[in-house]
Enzyme design. Structure first.
Site, PDB file in Angstrom:
ATOM      1  N   CYS A   2       0.857  -1.191   0.000  1.00  0.00           N
ATOM      2  CA  CYS A   2       0.000   0.000   0.000  1.00  0.00           C
ATOM      3  C   CYS A   2       0.889   1.236   0.000  1.00  0.00           C
ATOM      4  O   CYS A   2       1.965   1.228   0.598  1.00  0.00           O
ATOM      5  CB  CYS A   2      -0.944   0.136   1.202  1.00  0.00           C
ATOM      6  SG  CYS A   2      -2.142  -1.187   1.336  1.00  0.00           S
ATOM      7  N   ARG A  27       3.455   0.040  -5.216  1.00  0.00           N
ATOM      8  CA  ARG A  27       3.197  -0.561  -3.903  1.00  0.00           C
ATOM      9  C   ARG A  27       1.822  -1.233  -3.833  1.00  0.00           C
ATOM     10  O   ARG A  27       1.460  -1.785  -2.797  1.00  0.00           O
ATOM     11  CB  ARG A  27       3.302   0.504  -2.806  1.00  0.00           C
ATOM     12  CG  ARG A  27       4.681   1.128  -2.705  1.00  0.00           C
ATOM     13  CD  ARG A  27       4.729   2.154  -1.595  1.00  0.00           C
ATOM     14  NE  ARG A  27       4.504   1.564  -0.303  1.00  0.00           N
ATOM     15  CZ  ARG A  27       5.431   1.000   0.459  1.00  0.00           C
ATOM     16  NH1 ARG A  27       6.677   0.968   0.036  1.00  0.00           N
ATOM     17  NH2 ARG A  27       5.133   0.495   1.623  1.00  0.00           N
ATOM     18  N   TRP A  74      -2.892  -2.434  -1.731  1.00  0.00           N
ATOM     19  CA  TRP A  74      -2.502  -3.817  -2.061  1.00  0.00           C
ATOM     20  C   TRP A  74      -3.288  -4.629  -1.047  1.00  0.00           C
ATOM     21  O   TRP A  74      -2.947  -4.679   0.131  1.00  0.00           O
ATOM     22  CB  TRP A  74      -0.994  -3.942  -1.884  1.00  0.00           C
ATOM     23  CG  TRP A  74      -0.394  -5.311  -1.980  1.00  0.00           C
ATOM     24  CD1 TRP A  74      -0.417  -6.299  -1.030  1.00  0.00           C
ATOM     25  CD2 TRP A  74       0.377  -5.845  -3.059  1.00  0.00           C
ATOM     26  NE1 TRP A  74       0.277  -7.389  -1.470  1.00  0.00           N
ATOM     27  CE2 TRP A  74       0.776  -7.156  -2.701  1.00  0.00           C
ATOM     28  CE3 TRP A  74       0.776  -5.351  -4.306  1.00  0.00           C
ATOM     29  CZ2 TRP A  74       1.545  -7.959  -3.532  1.00  0.00           C
ATOM     30  CZ3 TRP A  74       1.552  -6.166  -5.123  1.00  0.00           C
ATOM     31  CH2 TRP A  74       1.921  -7.438  -4.740  1.00  0.00           C
ATOM     32  N   ASN A 100      -1.388   1.665   5.968  1.00  0.00           N
ATOM     33  CA  ASN A 100      -0.563   0.669   5.276  1.00  0.00           C
ATOM     34  C   ASN A 100      -0.046  -0.283   6.348  1.00  0.00           C
ATOM     35  O   ASN A 100       0.548   0.172   7.320  1.00  0.00           O
ATOM     36  CB  ASN A 100       0.597   1.393   4.573  1.00  0.00           C
ATOM     37  CG  ASN A 100       1.683   0.439   4.103  1.00  0.00           C
ATOM     38  OD1 ASN A 100       1.401  -0.715   3.788  1.00  0.00           O
ATOM     39  ND2 ASN A 100       2.904   0.922   4.053  1.00  0.00           N
ATOM     40  N   GLY A 101      -0.298  -1.581   6.173  1.00  0.00           N
ATOM     41  CA  GLY A 101       0.173  -2.540   7.182  1.00  0.00           C
ATOM     42  C   GLY A 101      -0.932  -3.524   7.497  1.00  0.00           C
ATOM     43  O   GLY A 101      -1.895  -3.654   6.740  1.00  0.00           O
ATOM     44  N   GLU A 479      20.246 -22.634  -4.347  1.00  0.00           N
ATOM     45  CA  GLU A 479      19.804 -21.264  -4.618  1.00  0.00           C
ATOM     46  C   GLU A 479      21.013 -20.307  -4.673  1.00  0.00           C
ATOM     47  O   GLU A 479      21.058 -19.403  -5.504  1.00  0.00           O
ATOM     48  CB  GLU A 479      18.786 -20.828  -3.548  1.00  0.00           C
ATOM     49  CG  GLU A 479      18.394 -19.369  -3.516  1.00  0.00           C
ATOM     50  CD  GLU A 479      17.766 -18.846  -4.809  1.00  0.00           C
ATOM     51  OE1 GLU A 479      17.510 -19.630  -5.734  1.00  0.00           O
ATOM     52  OE2 GLU A 479      17.580 -17.618  -4.898  1.00  0.00           O
ATOM     53  N   LYS A 483      21.904 -17.977  -7.915  1.00  0.00           N
ATOM     54  CA  LYS A 483      22.076 -16.512  -7.842  1.00  0.00           C
ATOM     55  C   LYS A 483      23.400 -16.116  -8.474  1.00  0.00           C
ATOM     56  O   LYS A 483      23.470 -15.174  -9.251  1.00  0.00           O
ATOM     57  CB  LYS A 483      22.070 -16.005  -6.393  1.00  0.00           C
ATOM     58  CG  LYS A 483      20.763 -15.879  -5.673  1.00  0.00           C
ATOM     59  CD  LYS A 483      19.823 -14.832  -6.177  1.00  0.00           C
ATOM     60  CE  LYS A 483      18.952 -15.381  -7.264  1.00  0.00           C
ATOM     61  NZ  LYS A 483      17.689 -15.951  -6.898  1.00  0.00           N
ATOM     62  N   GLU A 486      23.399 -16.616 -12.372  1.00  0.00           N
ATOM     63  CA  GLU A 486      22.530 -15.776 -13.212  1.00  0.00           C
ATOM     64  C   GLU A 486      22.959 -14.321 -13.253  1.00  0.00           C
ATOM     65  O   GLU A 486      22.693 -13.644 -14.241  1.00  0.00           O
ATOM     66  CB  GLU A 486      21.055 -15.919 -12.829  1.00  0.00           C
ATOM     67  CG  GLU A 486      20.651 -15.323 -11.512  1.00  0.00           C
ATOM     68  CD  GLU A 486      19.174 -15.514 -11.217  1.00  0.00           C
ATOM     69  OE1 GLU A 486      18.348 -15.400 -12.127  1.00  0.00           O
ATOM     70  OE2 GLU A 486      18.842 -15.766 -10.050  1.00  0.00           O
ATOM     71  N   HIS A 502      30.554 -38.630  -4.763  1.00  0.00           N
ATOM     72  CA  HIS A 502      30.064 -39.507  -5.834  1.00  0.00           C
ATOM     73  C   HIS A 502      30.289 -38.888  -7.213  1.00  0.00           C
ATOM     74  O   HIS A 502      29.631 -39.269  -8.170  1.00  0.00           O
ATOM     75  CB  HIS A 502      28.586 -39.830  -5.608  1.00  0.00           C
ATOM     76  CG  HIS A 502      28.348 -40.509  -4.297  1.00  0.00           C
ATOM     77  ND1 HIS A 502      28.670 -41.828  -4.076  1.00  0.00           N
ATOM     78  CD2 HIS A 502      27.891 -40.037  -3.110  1.00  0.00           C
ATOM     79  CE1 HIS A 502      28.393 -42.161  -2.831  1.00  0.00           C
ATOM     80  NE2 HIS A 502      27.917 -41.069  -2.217  1.00  0.00           N
ATOM     81  N   LYS A 601      12.056 -11.265 -16.204  1.00  0.00           N
ATOM     82  CA  LYS A 601      11.517 -11.386 -14.850  1.00  0.00           C
ATOM     83  C   LYS A 601      10.414 -12.434 -14.778  1.00  0.00           C
ATOM     84  O   LYS A 601      10.318 -13.179 -13.827  1.00  0.00           O
ATOM     85  CB  LYS A 601      11.010 -10.021 -14.377  1.00  0.00           C
ATOM     86  CG  LYS A 601      10.477 -10.028 -12.944  1.00  0.00           C
ATOM     87  CD  LYS A 601      11.580 -10.318 -11.940  1.00  0.00           C
ATOM     88  CE  LYS A 601      11.075 -10.460 -10.523  1.00  0.00           C
ATOM     89  NZ  LYS A 601      12.039 -11.214  -9.690  1.00  0.00           N
TER      90      LYS A 601
HETATM   91  C1  F6R Z   1      15.912 -16.647 -10.329  1.00  0.00           C
HETATM   92  C2  F6R Z   1      14.552 -16.364 -10.747  1.00  0.00           C
HETATM   93  C3  F6R Z   1      13.828 -17.393 -11.550  1.00  0.00           C
HETATM   94  C4  F6R Z   1      12.369 -17.479 -11.071  1.00  0.00           C
HETATM   95  C5  F6R Z   1      11.559 -18.446 -11.965  1.00  0.00           C
HETATM   96  C6  F6R Z   1      10.143 -18.606 -11.474  1.00  0.00           C
HETATM   97  O1  F6R Z   1      16.428 -15.619  -9.548  1.00  0.00           O
HETATM   98  O2  F6R Z   1      14.035 -15.333 -10.466  1.00  0.00           O
HETATM   99  O3  F6R Z   1      14.449 -18.641 -11.475  1.00  0.00           O
HETATM  100  O4  F6R Z   1      12.374 -17.921  -9.752  1.00  0.00           O
HETATM  101  O5  F6R Z   1      11.536 -17.952 -13.274  1.00  0.00           O
HETATM  102  O6  F6R Z   1       9.465 -17.380 -11.454  1.00  0.00           O
HETATM  103  P1  F6R Z   1       8.124 -17.207 -10.654  1.00  0.00           P
HETATM  104  O7  F6R Z   1       8.442 -17.339  -9.207  1.00  0.00           O
HETATM  105  O8  F6R Z   1       7.628 -15.832 -11.026  1.00  0.00           O
HETATM  106  O9  F6R Z   1       7.185 -18.290 -11.111  1.00  0.00           O
END
Ligand code: F6R
Length: 606
Positions: A2, A27, A74, A100-101, A479, A483, A486, A502, A601
């Site tokens: 929000c 937001r 939101w 907001n909250g 993970e 990170k 990528e 192994h 994204k």
């Molecule tokens: C890595 C990353 C991607 C997403 C994947 C799924 O940092 O952002 O591996 O995690 O594309 O995306 P969502 O969560 O939007 O389904």
């Protein structure tokens, strides 16, 4: 989330509110509303949907007045419709609030208010604030707000005005609030960009601050009324820097937003006194025999942590699938299956199609999702929102830790409902979970961050990296490697530590940095044995150790200390150090961390 804006001065308030809200729409955009005071009345206008719906109407019929408050929502409690939009008013319309909250104890407060004769218009938690303030009001608005907030538990940025006063009263706990200082005018907002067209002199209010704004000044106190001094900061960010909150990138901003994001994930869902978890979902926790978790990328790794947690705490068999595989492998699904899809965007096509596949087989479906109203949420039986707020950096950070936080909640909820957790166990885990925002804040303290930067730069020229972890922290290693690759484009492999001998052990030589997640756990000794195996082959060990573990530090070339956390919730805390390791490696190598090459994204094509 929000977004909130407040204005008092000589301009037309409506213009300031609409332009401020436009810069805060990131937001939330479930609804927007303003209240503008003009002489003896306050007029409220609010509309579901994007701000454009409201601003279009206001262009036709402007609200005159030089004092006003505005909100972009939101939704958390109650549908995103006109009635649930803010501002909220008292029955007589003389007092107006925006919030907001999340007010955690709103149900009991609401019941008391109804008993005392108040009528509610909305389904929101926020509306209780309007009625509580009204009840405490005896001519002094500031005192009434203070008295009302004393009854409230939760997070709030709240802004209030009343027809009888030319003043705005605001307060914050957890939710952000910044004040803009002008000449003969004052501003409030959730975030700096909203105010930049009007002033660059800003006061960042602290947790527990209250402020009273007049045309020509302001007064800050704490919630008990003791005066507080806060510096005025001169903000010289350009518009883009302002959107990034002064950070170099959205990714870094989002890494630092994790304590707040986690607070939002957990807010209102944990009840320490009873050891219960309230998820506000209709799913019958006993109506299935197995769980399929389905997701992609980072969300898939959150799912792997979820598998561990649910099997440990609720003793239900769980399998985790990459969505693109699940949808084509003719999975065994029945009405005894619960399919859990995990997604930040709620739009990833592979996950969406896998969800449809699970539904076809008769599974009940639950989503762990960030984006409100996204495609998946429209097809799911139930959604457990993570409330992490918008994530703009392509590399997922705060969504990951909030997804893991949501799995902790879900595992606890299932464990309680299915009788696999005693009261004492549940209470211990609840306490550990509550600690998460504070521990993540601590993981981000400047000395730790500086050490991670030093280590990242030391190994930034490496061609490959290996990440190892065990048990609930094996996915932390996966993970961490994702990170790094990528955003820095350094090749990184990740393995469950026991699997190293192994095969991947053949990779180890003096040029290979090996990150080992070796924080406090019942498997720590075994992990340390793996560290020794790496050392014996001249690999460079970067160990993630719990604070105070000096004994095991002796086995590592470099140590990244992380705050001690209960093993079951430690993946949340540990992930932060590995996000920063990737971030500093990539920035040292001059990479654009917000837009890594070849990535998008939200992946909405197969
Ligand atoms: C890595 C990353 C991607 C997403 C994947 C799924 O940092 O952002 O591996 O995690 O594309 O995306 P969502 O969560 O939007 O389904």
């Amino acid at each position: 989330m929000c977004g909130i804006v407040g204005y008092i001065g000589s301009r037309q308030a409506q213009d300031v509110l609409i332009s401020g809200l436009a810069r805060l729409e990131y937001r939330g955009y479930d609804s927007a509303g303003v209240a503008v005071a003009d002489g003896g009345q306050v007029v409220v206008k609010k509309k579901a949907g994007k701000l454009a719906n409201l601003s279009g109407e206001l262009e036709q019929q402007p609200l005159p007045g030089t004092l006003g408050i505005g909100h972009t929502r939101w939704a958390t409690h109650g549908l995103p419709n006109d009635t649930n939009a803010h501002p909220h008013t008292t029955e007589d319309g003389r007092l107006v609030i925006i919030h907001n909250g999340i007010i955690e104890n709103y149900l009991s407060l609401k019941a008391g208010l109804i008993e005392r004769g108040h009528t509610f218009q909305s389904e929101t938690d926020s509306e209780v604030l309007a009625h509580l303030i009204e009840e405490a009001y005896a001519g002094d608005l500031e005192a009434a707000v203070r008295a009302a907030l004393a009854q409230v538990r939760g997070a709030y940025g709240i802004v209030v005005t009343h027809v009888d006063h030319r003043e705005i009263v605001a307060a914050r706990t957890v939710s952000p609030l910044v004040m803009g200082v002008g000449e003969g005018e004052m501003f409030l907002a959730s975030d700096v960009p909203a105010l930049l067209p009007y002033t660059r002199d800003m006061v960042f209010l602290h947790d527990g601050d209250m402020v009273v704004l007049h045309d020509d000044g302001y007064r800050i106190t704490d919630l008990q009324g003791n005066p507080q001094e806060r510096p005025i900061d001169r903000i010289d960010w350009d518009a883009e820097a302002a959107e990034k909150g002064g950070y170099d990138s959205y990714m870094l901003k989002e890494i630092y937003e994790q304590p707040a994001a986690l607070t939002n994930t957990l807010m209102g869902r944990l009840h320490d006194d009873t050891g219960e978890v309230n998820l506000d979902i209709s799913l019958d926790p006993t109506a299935f025999k197995r769980i399929s978790v389905i997701a992609c990328g980072t969300a898939y790794y959150a799912g792997l942590v979820g598998e561990y947690l649910i099997e440990q705490l609720a003793r239900i068999p769980v399998e985790v699938d990459v969505a693109s595989e699940y949808r084509y492998r003719n999975p065994l699904v029945s009405e005894h299956t619960l399919a859990i899809v995990v997604s930040q965007s709620g739009e990833t096509i592979d996950t969406l199609e896998a969800l449809r596949e699970a539904k076809k087989g008769g599974a009940k479906t639950l989503g762990i999702i960030n984006a409100k109203g996204s495609s998946m949420t429209r097809e799911l039986d139930d959604t457990l929102y993570i409330h992490a707020g918008p994530e703009i950096g392509v590399a997922s950070t705060k969504a990951y830790t909030s997804m893991v936080g949501a799995f902790v909640l879900l595992a606890l909820w299932l464990g309680r409902a299915r009788g696999t957790l005693t009261d004492a166990q549940a209470q211990e885990l609840l306490r550990a979970t509550r600690e998460l925002p504070r521990l993540v804040e601590e993981a981000l303290n400047p000395a730790r961050v500086a050490e991670i930067k030093r280590v990242a730069e030391k190994y930034a020229q490496a061609r490959d990296y290996l990440f190892l972890g065990r048990g609930v922290n094996a996915p932390t290693a996966f993970e961490g490697a994702l990170k790094l690759k990528e955003i820095s484009y350094i090749h990184a492999e990740a393995y469950a530590a026991g699997e190293m001998k192994h095969g991947p052990i053949a990779l180890i030589d003096a040029n290979l940095p090996v990150v080992v997640v070796a924080t406090e756990s019942h498997l720590l000794e075994k992990t340390i044995s793996n560290v020794q195996e790496v050392r014996a082959r001249s690999g460079k060990v970067i160990a993630l150790l719990s604070d105070g573990d000096t004994e095991n530090a002796a086995h590592a070339d470099d140590v990244l200390y992380v705050p001690r956390a209960h093993e079951m919730v430690s993946p949340v805390v540990n992930a932060v150090a590995l996000q920063l390791l990737a971030y500093f490696t990539a920035t040292y190598l001059g990479k654009d961390v917000d837009k890594p090459r070849n990535l998008a994204k939200s992946v909405t094509v197969e």
